[in-house]
Design an enzyme around this catalytic site. Structure first.
Site, PDB file in Angstrom:
ATOM      1  N   SER A   1       0.810  -1.282   0.000  1.00 32.45           N
ATOM      2  CA  SER A   1      -0.065  -0.263  -0.099  1.00 32.45           C
ATOM      3  C   SER A   1       0.963   1.446   0.062  1.00 32.45           C
ATOM      4  O   SER A   1       1.596   1.649  -1.084  1.00 32.45           O
ATOM      5  CB  SER A   1      -1.095   0.032   1.319  1.00 32.45           C
ATOM      6  OG  SER A   1      -2.092   1.147   1.070  1.00 32.45           O
ATOM      7  N   HIS A   2       0.627   1.921   1.088  1.00 38.84           N
ATOM      8  CA  HIS A   2       1.358   3.443   1.145  1.00 38.84           C
ATOM      9  C   HIS A   2       2.737   3.343   1.631  1.00 38.84           C
ATOM     10  O   HIS A   2       3.335   4.305   1.771  1.00 38.84           O
ATOM     11  CB  HIS A   2       0.634   4.237   2.061  1.00 38.84           C
ATOM     12  CG  HIS A   2       0.332   3.906   3.210  1.00 38.84           C
ATOM     13  ND1 HIS A   2      -0.616   2.797   3.490  1.00 38.84           N
ATOM     14  CD2 HIS A   2       0.837   3.977   4.451  1.00 38.84           C
ATOM     15  CE1 HIS A   2      -0.682   2.223   4.929  1.00 38.84           C
ATOM     16  NE2 HIS A   2       0.034   3.080   5.453  1.00 38.84           N
TER      17      HIS A   2
ATOM     18  N   ASP B   1      -2.306   6.588  -3.438  1.00 37.24           N
ATOM     19  CA  ASP B   1      -1.044   6.041  -2.800  1.00 37.24           C
ATOM     20  C   ASP B   1      -0.699   4.810  -3.789  1.00 37.24           C
ATOM     21  O   ASP B   1      -0.903   4.665  -5.002  1.00 37.24           O
ATOM     22  CB  ASP B   1      -1.459   5.546  -1.667  1.00 37.24           C
ATOM     23  CG  ASP B   1      -2.181   4.486  -1.623  1.00 37.24           C
ATOM     24  OD1 ASP B   1      -3.199   4.250  -2.343  1.00 37.24           O
ATOM     25  OD2 ASP B   1      -2.615   3.404  -0.885  1.00 37.24           O
TER      26      ASP B   1
ATOM     27  N   ASP C   1      -0.938   1.364  -4.116  1.00 30.04           N
ATOM     28  CA  ASP C   1      -1.682   0.614  -4.688  1.00 30.04           C
ATOM     29  C   ASP C   1      -3.075   1.099  -5.095  1.00 30.04           C
ATOM     30  O   ASP C   1      -3.907   0.576  -5.572  1.00 30.04           O
ATOM     31  CB  ASP C   1      -1.972  -0.850  -4.081  1.00 30.04           C
ATOM     32  CG  ASP C   1      -2.893  -0.316  -2.636  1.00 30.04           C
ATOM     33  OD1 ASP C   1      -2.602   0.974  -2.082  1.00 30.04           O
ATOM     34  OD2 ASP C   1      -3.575  -1.074  -2.085  1.00 30.04           O
TER      35      ASP C   1
ATOM     36  N   ASP D   1      -5.704   2.744  -3.364  1.00 32.33           N
ATOM     37  CA  ASP D   1      -6.953   2.763  -2.750  1.00 32.33           C
ATOM     38  C   ASP D   1      -7.017   3.889  -1.645  1.00 32.33           C
ATOM     39  O   ASP D   1      -8.228   3.840  -1.132  1.00 32.33           O
ATOM     40  CB  ASP D   1      -6.950   1.150  -1.872  1.00 32.33           C
ATOM     41  CG  ASP D   1      -5.922   1.296  -0.761  1.00 32.33           C
ATOM     42  OD1 ASP D   1      -4.872   2.121  -0.646  1.00 32.33           O
ATOM     43  OD2 ASP D   1      -6.060   0.169  -0.122  1.00 32.33           O
ATOM     44  N   ARG D   2      -6.285   4.727  -1.519  1.00 29.91           N
ATOM     45  CA  ARG D   2      -6.219   5.874  -0.752  1.00 29.91           C
ATOM     46  C   ARG D   2      -6.255   7.239  -1.490  1.00 29.91           C
ATOM     47  O   ARG D   2      -6.255   7.331  -2.861  1.00 29.91           O
ATOM     48  CB  ARG D   2      -5.024   5.896   0.250  1.00 29.91           C
ATOM     49  CG  ARG D   2      -4.811   4.728   1.093  1.00 29.91           C
ATOM     50  CD  ARG D   2      -3.986   4.942   1.965  1.00 29.91           C
ATOM     51  NE  ARG D   2      -3.851   3.848   2.988  1.00 29.91           N
ATOM     52  CZ  ARG D   2      -3.580   3.879   4.242  1.00 29.91           C
ATOM     53  NH1 ARG D   2      -3.350   4.832   4.823  1.00 29.91           N
ATOM     54  NH2 ARG D   2      -3.563   2.473   4.578  1.00 29.91           N
TER      55      ARG D   2
ATOM     56  N   LYS E   1     -11.333   0.002  -0.596  1.00 31.23           N
ATOM     57  CA  LYS E   1     -11.162   1.399  -0.550  1.00 31.23           C
ATOM     58  C   LYS E   1     -10.803   1.654  -1.930  1.00 31.23           C
ATOM     59  O   LYS E   1      -9.953   0.990  -2.547  1.00 31.23           O
ATOM     60  CB  LYS E   1     -10.528   2.181   0.391  1.00 31.23           C
ATOM     61  CG  LYS E   1      -9.164   1.451   0.703  1.00 31.23           C
ATOM     62  CD  LYS E   1      -8.546   1.952   1.872  1.00 31.23           C
ATOM     63  CE  LYS E   1      -7.376   1.565   2.385  1.00 31.23           C
ATOM     64  NZ  LYS E   1      -7.218   0.914   3.780  1.00 31.23           N
TER      65      LYS E   1
END
Length: 540
Positions: free
Chosen positions: A113-114, A278, A280, A282-283, A381
């Protein structure tokens, strides 16, 4: 057939967190480490044998090697068909959508992710179940148990045909379908929103919008949507080429890690709305402009504003039915839900809890303070969905970001909110939690109620406990929890919230308003005595 059974021994650090298994790249490069975890998933999900599997990731360092290993193990474990994004790329929401659309038994998402990428950065892998949602706790517990007793894994020693080009191939008896990682998710966005209305509004002032992909996976998605579908210029999408190390940056769309984007947006005279996503995809982070300065929209406010204006979004125009937020997220959403006459569910941190409520038909919109927002279109998300939601609302209302926020606060009041992160040793983090546990036993601190957050899923009946501690004042709240998304040490997160009624001045300085709550939380948790830190390492 050239299937090998490889002898192995268990590792003691493969317990999945709220978003799968995240470790430094070097740990995943340890011989058998990735293979053990992947085999534990195959052993724990019998429906994968003879079924379909989706594979893709955010393109970070080690993504290709991990995808190659998973494909060869899938062939050895009897998977009938693997659907993989070209170049092994898939944003997390796109992967969730593909799992549902293809009726797959599940999917491996290769992402941290982030978290930073590159050889010295982090890598991650998580398994999403049929329907696209994150694995529930019962399944991650089974995977962990299996990882501790595994003695062999199965893998094909044939050369993987690769996934650099769209098309079909075979590995052993398994079909591999390499698909465009962007097209289907963009089509889904076009069904959720009115692209024509957004396009017309944006073209009134062609340079009013800019998007920063942070050299992460959303670059190709953003270019297709904003440039090709909405007709904006190429320079609207910044840092749009995915890179294995995210160009040396920390791909987290928040004011601290995306400070370069804030500065660039500040210098853009025409800029009315900015957005970022971000690693991947999702943010999301939403920016506006107020008095000539960049204005960062709190993710808590963002969620509440979308709920209050859901009628502007075609896919949600027929009503919300219910909404949900993670427990640390401010209660701005609760105030909107109360006015709409719908339930607002409070869940532990972790998108799987939202996915359960979505599957059960309890909610249609959900979000969390860590810049995650989504709806019932997928079970993850979705950063680009949130950005498009804001563009749709602004186009429908013909307002600026600042105007929309001012209107919202004048209607519901403002929930001032900030997250204070403390980077600690595991022992320090545990000491703070033990201190807070003693306050829960007492029931209060200086006449302020203190409790522990436990949760029972209304769909599955599954119960989880000790998801954080809460300290309440008349109009405020402090929440304490240890984060499960890092790979080193412990991160203590303290979430501070103070409600300001609508009739009060809702443009006051955030730090000033939250200072009394910060001081109370620090004193209650004995932070300086237990950690040696009087102030947070990072404030978001």
């Amino acid at each position: 057939m050239s299937i090998k059974d490889v002898a192995t021994t268990p590792f003691d650090d493969q317990k999945p967190g709220t978003a799968g298994l995240r470790k430094p790249v070097s740990r995943f490069q340890t011989p058998h480490y990735l293979e053990n975890f992947v085999q534990a998933v195959f052993d724990s999900v019998p429906s994968l044998k003879g079924g379909r599997l989706v594979v893709g990731g955010d393109g970070r360092y080690f993504n290709d090697q991990a995808a190659d290993t998973i494909l060869r193990m899938a062939a050895a474990n009897g998977v009938e068909q693997v659907i993989i994004g070209c170049q092994a790329l898939l944003s997390t929401p796109a992967a969730a959508h593909l799992i549902a659309q293809e009726s797959a038994a599940g999917g491996f998402l290769l992402t941290a992710s982030h978290n930073p990428g590159g050889p010295d950065g982090d890598f991650g892998i998580k398994f999403n179940i049929a329907g696209g949602g994150q694995a529930p706790a019962e399944l991650t517990d089974r995977i962990h148990t299996r990882s501790r007793e595994i003695r062999q894994y199965h893998i094909s020693d044939q050369t993987c045909p690769g996934f650099a080009e769209i098309g079909e191939s075979r590995l052993e008896d398994m079909m591999i379908r390499v698909v465009d990682p962007v097209a289907e998710h963009v089509n889904l966005m076009a069904r959720c929103f009115d692209f024509d209305a957004i396009r017309d509004w944006l073209h009134n002032k062609p340079r009013r919008f800019v998007f920063d992909a942070m050299h992460a996976v959303t670059g190709p998605y953003a270019r297709e949507i904003f440039v090709h579908q909405l007709g904006l210029s190429e320079d609207v999408v910044r840092n749009g080429q995915p890179k294995p190390d995210f160009n040396g940056s920390h791909p987290d769309p928040n004011p601290h890690d995306a400070h370069a984007f804030l500065e660039a947006f500040q210098a853009l005279p025409e800029g009315e709305i900015g957005a970022a996503s971000d690693g991947d995809g999702d943010r999301n982070m939403i920016l506006g402009r107020q008095n000539g300065r960049a204005l960062v929209v709190s993710p808590c406010d963002s969620l509440a504003v979308i709920a209050a204006n859901h009628h502007c979004i075609p896919a949600l125009a027929d009503g919300l039915k219910g909404v949900a937020r993670s427990m640390p997220t401010s209660r701005a959403l609760d105030r909107v839900a109360q006015e709409l006459g719908i339930p607002c569910h409070e869940t532990p941190t972790g998108w799987r809890f939202f996915a359960s409520l979505l599957d059960g038909g309890y909610i249609r919109l959900c979000g969390e303070e860590s810049f995650g927002t989504s709806s019932d279109h997928v079970r993850e998300k979705d950063g680009l969905w949130a950005v498009l939601a804001w563009l749709q609302i602004l186009a429908s209302r013909d307002m600026t970001v600042a105007e929309l926020l001012d209107e919202h606060w004048s209607r519901f009041g403002r929930d001032y909110f900030a997250r204070h992160d403390f980077n600690l040793s595991i022992e320090q983090g545990q000491a703070v939690m033990e201190r807070l546990s003693t306050l829960v036993e007492a029931g209060e601190y200086r006449d302020c109620p203190v409790d522990r957050f436990d949760y029972t899923d209304p769909v599955s009946g599954h119960r989880v406990e000790a998801q954080g501690y809460r300290l309440f004042t008349d109009n405020g709240r402090a929440v304490f929890r240890l984060s499960g998304t890092g790979t080193r040490g412990a991160t203590l997160r303290i979430y501070l919230e103070q409600h300001m009624p609508a009739q009060e001045d809702c443009r006051q300085d955030m730090v000033t308003v939250l200072e009394p709550m910060r001081a109370l939380a620090s004193e209650a948790a004995q932070l300086e005595a237990l950690t040696g830190k009087p102030r947070a390492d990072q404030v978001i």
